[in-house]
Design a protein around this motif. Structure first.
Motif, PDB file in Angstrom:
ATOM      1  N   SER A   1       0.830  -1.210   0.000  1.00 29.43           N
ATOM      2  CA  SER A   1       0.000   0.000   0.000  1.00 29.43           C
ATOM      3  C   SER A   1       0.863   1.258   0.000  1.00 29.43           C
ATOM      4  O   SER A   1       0.533   2.245  -0.653  1.00 29.43           O
TER       5      SER A   1
ATOM      6  N   LYS B   1      -5.427   6.848  -1.233  1.00 32.63           N
ATOM      7  CA  LYS B   1      -5.960   5.598  -0.700  1.00 32.63           C
ATOM      8  C   LYS B   1      -7.478   5.708  -0.617  1.00 32.63           C
ATOM      9  O   LYS B   1      -8.016   6.658  -0.065  1.00 32.63           O
TER      10      LYS B   1
ATOM     11  N   ALA C   1      -6.672   1.890  -4.264  1.00 31.21           N
ATOM     12  CA  ALA C   1      -6.122   3.240  -4.391  1.00 31.21           C
ATOM     13  C   ALA C   1      -6.532   3.825  -5.735  1.00 31.21           C
ATOM     14  O   ALA C   1      -6.801   3.100  -6.686  1.00 31.21           O
TER      15      ALA C   1
END
Length: 176
Positions: free
Chosen positions: A107, A130, A136
């Motif tokens: 992430s 995000k 995302a």
């Protein structure tokens, strides 16, 4: 210098780092070993010493010619996306790849994609946000005067799809 001048870009403005072409060539050697490299480079107006210089940047015209001859010689209309997916296994991304791995969380890599992209392109700005734990939004916005081609977008999508492979995960689903 990692930024394009404030003036409007044209086809001769250096926009794309040599490492991008090196990834394509590494992909080509692995999957199309019968395709000769030197004629491709000559057609595109790219020299070997420019390729080996990680500080060298190519213009839109050179990358367009490289892509055109690459598709012609391989017959593969999807080669840009495939080369993008191959990029995570490539040794040619160097510092950008090591930078991404330094985050240790997938992430985080996606959220830092803008900074990573700056080491490879001056033609666009990438921004990430995000949306959920596993989702995302990534925007790629061309800079003034830059008219990227669909193959460049496909290459970018291939790279984004392949980032999870850095962490031994399946490729990501990317919606355009």
């Amino acid at each position: 210098m990692n930024q394009m001048p404030d003036s409007k870009a044209d086809n001769s403005t250096p926009l794309y780092n040599s490492r991008i072409i090196l990834v394509y060539l590494e992909y080509l050697k692995k999957y199309y070993p019968d395709v000769e490299i030197d004629p491709l480079l000559e057609y595109a107006g790219i020299t070997r010493y420019e390729l080996e210089d990680p500080g060298h940047w190519f213009n839109q015209d050179q990358t367009d010619r490289f892509h055109k001859i690459l598709v012609e010689k391989t017959g593969n209309l999807n080669i840009s996306r495939e080369a993008g997916r191959f990029s995570v296994s490539s040794n040619k991304l160097g510092a950008a790849k090591q930078y991404a791995l330094g985050f240790m969380k997938l992430s985080s890599v996606y959220l830092m994609v803008g900074k990573l992209a700056n080491s490879l392109t001056r033609g666009s700005v990438m921004k990430a946000k995000k949306l959920a734990a596993n989702k995302a939004e990534i925007l790629s916005i061309p800079k003034a005067g830059v008219e990227e081609k669909s193959y460049q977008c496909e290459n970018r999508i291939g790279i984004l799809e392949s980032l999870p492979q850095l962490f031994n995960e399946a490729i990501a689903e990317v919606e355009h």
